[in-house]
Motif scaffolding. Structure first.
Motif, PDB file in Angstrom:
ATOM      1  N   GLY A  45       0.818  -1.060   0.052  1.00 35.83           N
ATOM      2  CA  GLY A  45      -0.113   0.082   0.067  1.00 35.83           C
ATOM      3  C   GLY A  45       0.762   1.196  -0.127  1.00 35.83           C
ATOM      4  O   GLY A  45       2.244   1.349  -0.354  1.00 35.83           O
ATOM      5  N   ARG A  46       0.153   2.269   0.385  1.00 39.57           N
ATOM      6  CA  ARG A  46       0.808   3.642   0.396  1.00 39.57           C
ATOM      7  C   ARG A  46       1.919   3.921   1.419  1.00 39.57           C
ATOM      8  O   ARG A  46       2.732   4.930   1.405  1.00 39.57           O
ATOM      9  N   GLY A  47       1.962   3.003   2.337  1.00 38.60           N
ATOM     10  CA  GLY A  47       3.035   3.152   3.545  1.00 38.60           C
ATOM     11  C   GLY A  47       2.144   4.141   4.466  1.00 38.60           C
ATOM     12  O   GLY A  47       1.264   4.866   4.257  1.00 38.60           O
ATOM     13  N   ILE A  48       3.060   4.353   5.686  1.00 36.29           N
ATOM     14  CA  ILE A  48       2.530   5.462   6.848  1.00 36.29           C
ATOM     15  C   ILE A  48       3.867   6.055   7.062  1.00 36.29           C
ATOM     16  O   ILE A  48       4.775   5.910   7.220  1.00 36.29           O
ATOM     17  N   PRO A  49       3.297   7.576   6.707  1.00 32.16           N
ATOM     18  CA  PRO A  49       4.239   8.508   7.028  1.00 32.16           C
ATOM     19  C   PRO A  49       4.961   8.496   8.485  1.00 32.16           C
ATOM     20  O   PRO A  49       4.010   7.998   9.383  1.00 32.16           O
ATOM     21  N   PRO A  50       5.960   8.858   8.710  1.00 34.21           N
ATOM     22  CA  PRO A  50       6.789   8.612   9.824  1.00 34.21           C
ATOM     23  C   PRO A  50       6.183   9.583  11.144  1.00 34.21           C
ATOM     24  O   PRO A  50       5.818   8.907  12.094  1.00 34.21           O
ATOM     25  N   ALA A  51       5.591  10.619  10.873  1.00 35.82           N
ATOM     26  CA  ALA A  51       4.770  11.362  11.818  1.00 35.82           C
ATOM     27  C   ALA A  51       3.385  10.711  12.205  1.00 35.82           C
ATOM     28  O   ALA A  51       3.043  10.760  13.457  1.00 35.82           O
ATOM     29  N   ASP A  52       2.861   9.754  11.349  1.00 38.09           N
ATOM     30  CA  ASP A  52       1.698   8.991  11.899  1.00 38.09           C
ATOM     31  C   ASP A  52       2.091   7.736  12.398  1.00 38.09           C
ATOM     32  O   ASP A  52       1.325   7.371  13.378  1.00 38.09           O
ATOM     33  N   ARG A  53       3.196   7.116  12.230  1.00 38.08           N
ATOM     34  CA  ARG A  53       3.429   5.888  12.892  1.00 38.08           C
ATOM     35  C   ARG A  53       3.357   5.862  14.505  1.00 38.08           C
ATOM     36  O   ARG A  53       3.480   4.828  14.968  1.00 38.08           O
ATOM     37  N   GLU A  54       4.009   7.019  14.890  1.00 37.14           N
ATOM     38  CA  GLU A  54       3.639   7.009  16.662  1.00 37.14           C
ATOM     39  C   GLU A  54       2.299   7.009  17.010  1.00 37.14           C
ATOM     40  O   GLU A  54       2.026   6.768  18.330  1.00 37.14           O
ATOM     41  N   ARG A  55       1.271   7.302  16.226  1.00 38.02           N
ATOM     42  CA  ARG A  55       0.019   7.430  16.661  1.00 38.02           C
ATOM     43  C   ARG A  55      -0.917   6.379  16.063  1.00 38.02           C
ATOM     44  O   ARG A  55      -2.119   6.403  16.596  1.00 38.02           O
ATOM     45  N   ILE A  56      -0.567   5.283  15.379  1.00 40.44           N
ATOM     46  CA  ILE A  56      -1.381   4.376  14.658  1.00 40.44           C
ATOM     47  C   ILE A  56      -2.035   3.640  15.634  1.00 40.44           C
ATOM     48  O   ILE A  56      -2.911   2.887  15.340  1.00 40.44           O
ATOM     49  N   PHE A  57      -1.428   3.375  16.985  1.00 35.58           N
ATOM     50  CA  PHE A  57      -2.091   2.585  17.834  1.00 35.58           C
ATOM     51  C   PHE A  57      -2.952   3.089  18.832  1.00 35.58           C
ATOM     52  O   PHE A  57      -3.441   2.494  19.848  1.00 35.58           O
ATOM     53  N   ASP A  58      -2.880   4.360  18.822  1.00 32.96           N
ATOM     54  CA  ASP A  58      -3.839   5.365  19.560  1.00 32.96           C
ATOM     55  C   ASP A  58      -5.369   5.045  19.266  1.00 32.96           C
ATOM     56  O   ASP A  58      -5.728   5.275  18.034  1.00 32.96           O
TER      57      ASP A  58
END
Length: 112
Positions: A45-58
């Motif tokens: 897929g598109r991948g996850i931007p670095p800034a979002d990786r910290e929040r994806i499990f929130d």
């Protein structure tokens, strides 16, 4: 619960490949590693931007229109409840890899 966790990861992987112009590909790998069972879900897929990786499990964090932001939060909670962990590695425009690591049951580790 593990079934729900894997379903959440698979659904996210399929959604991630939407709109990329590529045929969606989701790959599952399962391996035994140092007393752990690892289940890897990989997408193109598109991948996850670095800034979002910290929040994806929130809880309630979502980048998908109409997404609830609960799938990965629930998956993380289930992994921890079973003594495991859920990790992510992602490359923008190339896809993501989620790895669920769970301790092997005593009887299963005796078979190794």
């Amino acid at each position: 619960q593990i079934q729900q966790l894997l379903l959440n990861l698979l659904q996210n992987a399929l959604h991630a490949a939407e709109g990329t112009g590529r045929k969606p590909e989701v790959t599952l790998f399962v391996r035994r590693e140092s007393g752990q069972v690892e289940i890897e879900v990989r997408d193109n897929g598109r991948g996850i931007p670095p800034a979002d990786r910290e929040r994806i499990f929130d809880a309630f964090f979502s980048t998908r229109k109409g997404g609830t932001g609960l799938g990965l939060a629930i998956a993380q909670r289930i992994a921890r409840a079973h003594g495991g962990r859920l990790s992510v590695d992602s490359d923008l425009d190339f896809g993501s890899k989620f790895v669920l690591s769970l301790p092997m049951a005593e009887a299963a580790s005796d078979l190794a």
